[in-house]
Design an enzyme around this catalytic site. Structure first.
Site, PDB file in Angstrom:
ATOM      1  N   CYS A  22       0.832  -1.214   0.000  1.00 26.68           N
ATOM      2  CA  CYS A  22       0.000   0.000   0.000  1.00 26.68           C
ATOM      3  C   CYS A  22       0.869   1.268   0.000  1.00 26.68           C
ATOM      4  CB  CYS A  22      -0.952   0.132   1.177  1.00 26.68           C
ATOM      5  SG  CYS A  22      -2.141  -1.205   1.281  1.00 26.68           S
ATOM      6  N   GLY A  49       0.305  -0.505  -4.602  1.00 30.00           N
ATOM      7  CA  GLY A  49      -1.033  -1.086  -4.465  1.00 30.00           C
ATOM      8  C   GLY A  49      -1.897  -0.682  -5.628  1.00 30.00           C
ATOM      9  N   ASN A 123      -0.573   1.996   5.569  1.00 26.15           N
ATOM     10  CA  ASN A 123       0.334   1.106   4.847  1.00 26.15           C
ATOM     11  C   ASN A 123       0.921   0.131   5.861  1.00 26.15           C
ATOM     12  OD1 ASN A 123       3.767   1.561   3.784  1.00 26.15           O
ATOM     13  ND2 ASN A 123       2.418  -0.129   3.338  1.00 26.15           N
ATOM     14  N   GLY A 124       0.806  -1.178   5.564  1.00 28.94           N
ATOM     15  CA  GLY A 124       1.363  -2.181   6.471  1.00 28.94           C
ATOM     16  C   GLY A 124       0.310  -3.207   6.820  1.00 28.94           C
ATOM     17  N   TYR A 273      13.286  -4.732  -3.613  1.00 34.60           N
ATOM     18  CA  TYR A 273      12.284  -4.807  -4.666  1.00 34.60           C
ATOM     19  C   TYR A 273      11.141  -3.817  -4.543  1.00 34.60           C
ATOM     20  CZ  TYR A 273       8.153  -6.659  -7.071  1.00 34.60           C
ATOM     21  OH  TYR A 273       7.018  -6.785  -7.824  1.00 34.60           O
TER      22      TYR A 273
END
Ligand code: SF4
Length: 499
Positions: A22, A49, A123-124, A273
């Site tokens: 996200c 995302g 996010n997470g 990445y």
């Protein structure tokens, strides 16, 4: 009908690569077009995302939320952005971790509070979701009914809405006081960007698992998952939001407080990445780290070869580094069709059998008769690399030596990165040589954990490397209390496997 907006990184249909965690963005800037700044910020974070996108804007007296399934460019147009007027905004691009990919779980989440309302983007992934769910149930049972908060709670099944509910629950506290009281009890990975009618807030988990940065505009402030999103809206980088820090930005300026002591464990996979190569994490440019991973990979695992080629595009910086350190020429052996992932036409079974060819086309004239080093960032199940090896042999490659710029992924992630269950990971149970044989490669080598770590320039003790070494940066609950559908289907079968 709008498609579901999946823009996959996957080179092979149905074969998921690592999925991101996200993207969040927030802006406080009176006099600026905050909805459009957020739109472009989310655009820069789209790689994190692709399932849904949303923006919440406040004009000082009311918060409006606009969200839908799909890519940022599909969800918003001039007219929807034109209706979002105000001086502060938060935005979100979602890849689902806890909670299904459905509209109800799209973010920002929204709740009425005793004094106004709250919109939040996350996010997470949290690991004490069941505990938080019980705390929400208790808070709702204890709460004296208020006209503002009498509306039924939204039908969500994600961890983020639980945090939103807890932040909104106490009528006697300001949002800032609630955040300082609630966040110490939230476990797992969280970069939160949230707002009431007047104030923008940002908070990062004590481990700082995923990045969250603060930027400055001429007339305001920006917070974002990655520095690349600051660049794209013309904001200058100020600093990282510290692990365990809560910041608040309003007409009185910026306030910082601490809700937990930092225990730094930044996600190593962001460096390998996840993050954009033009972002900086912990003061280190991601592209430079990836090139250095390639150099170290060449020193650790040399190959007799004629040409180094990347798996586009995520293997490119490491392939450049490998070529540089080995002295073997670098070239493009594969051309990626950048747009095929954006189609919403589902391939039929016959077309699906084309597999990797839907996305990658080998340059036969470059490949024929050559001994190749093929550099990729990671191997999850191995099906993509197996298909790649077959395609390169058909294109006439004489030898194929695969080099991977991350160590073998052997353990699942519970902090927002969706690899696969442990049983599906090819490196769980097979030796490197056995994996190489299974892929059909002439040789296979991974970078060492130490080499990867040194390439990031971040001290090993400050990195989470759990997917490689199984050492998780915090205590985890029982397996049945983890997993994407923990709030939907409580049966153990729905949980991710964990040792
Ligand atoms: S387990 Fe791996 S992917 Fe997950 S946070 Fe840790 S390093 Fe990142």
């Amino acid at each position: 009908m709008r498609g579901d907006g999946r823009l996959s990184h996957d080179l092979l249909p149905g074969e998921k690569g690592p999925q991101d965690a996200c993207g969040v963005f927030g802006v406080w800037a009176p006099g600026e077009e905050v909805a459009k700044l957020t739109y472009f910020g989310l655009y820069a974070l789209q790689h994190r995302g692709q399932e849904s996108a949303g923006i919440a804007v406040s004009n000082g007296s009311q918060i409006l939320v606009f969200k839908d399934m799909g890519l940022v460019s599909q969800v918003f147009d001039e007219s929807s952005l034109g209706s979002l007027n105000g001086h502060l905004a938060v935005g979100h691009a979602r890849y689902s971790t806890t909670g299904a990919s459905v509209w109800e779980n799209a973010q920002p989440t929204f709740r009425a509070t005793a004094t106004g309302s709250l919109a939040l983007a996350h996010n997470g992934n949290l690991v004490n979701t069941r505990e938080l769910s019980e705390a929400v149930a208790k808070a709702e049972a204890d709460r004296p009914s208020s006209p503002q908060q009498s509306a039924p709670a939204p039908a969500t099944t994600n961890d983020t809405d639980l945090v939103t509910a807890l932040l909104a629950a106490d009528p006697d506290r300001t949002l800032e006081q609630s955040a300082l009281a609630v966040l110490p009890g939230v476990k797992g990975a969280f970069c939160l960007v949230f707002m009431d009618e007047d104030t923008l807030y940002a908070a990062r988990d004590p481990q700082g698992l995923h990045p969250l940065v603060l930027g400055r505009l001429d007339r305001g402030w920006v917070v974002a998952s990655e520095t690349a999103a600051l660049d794209i809206v013309g904001a200058s980088f100020v600093r990282d939001i510290e692990p365990g820090e809560l910041i608040a930005i309003d007409a009185d300026g910026l306030r910082s407080s601490r809700f937990a002591e930092p225990r730094r464990k930044g996600c190593a996979f962001e460096h390998i990445y996840l993050a954009r190569p033009d972002s900086d994490i912990d003061g280190r440019n991601v592209y430079l780290s990836r090139v250095e991973m390639g150099r170290r990979l060449a020193q650790e695992s040399p190959a007799e070869a004629d040409l180094v080629i990347p798996t586009p595009e995520s293997g490119t910086p490491a392939a450049i580094g490998y070529a540089e350190a080995s002295g073997i020429p670098y070239g493009a052996g594969l051309v990626k069709n950048a747009y095929v992932g954006r189609t919403f036409i589902q391939p039929s079974q016959t077309i699906r059998q084309l597999g990797i060819r839907l996305k990658l086309n080998p340059l036969k004239e470059v490949i024929r008769g050559k001994r190749l080093v093929v550099v990729d960032d990671s191997i999850v199940r191995g099906n993509t690399q197996r298909a790649l090896v077959r395609m390169l042999r058909e294109a006439g490659a004489a030898e194929i030596h695969i080099r991977i710029s991350s160590p073998p992924i052997k353990w699942p992630c519970f902090f927002g990165i969706d690899f696969a269950s442990r049983a599906e990971l090819i490196a769980n149970g097979l030796s490197v040589d056995e994996i190489g044989t299974s892929l059909g490669a002439d040789s296979l080598a991974y970078i060492s954990l130490e080499g990867m770590t040194e390439a990031t320039t971040v001290p090993g003790e400050n990195l989470c490397r759990a997917c490689f070494d199984g050492t998780y940066p915090m205590e985890l609950p029982d397996p049945e209390l983890l997993g994407k559908h923990v709030l939907e289907d409580p049966s153990p079968a729905s949980a991710l496997s964990r040792p």
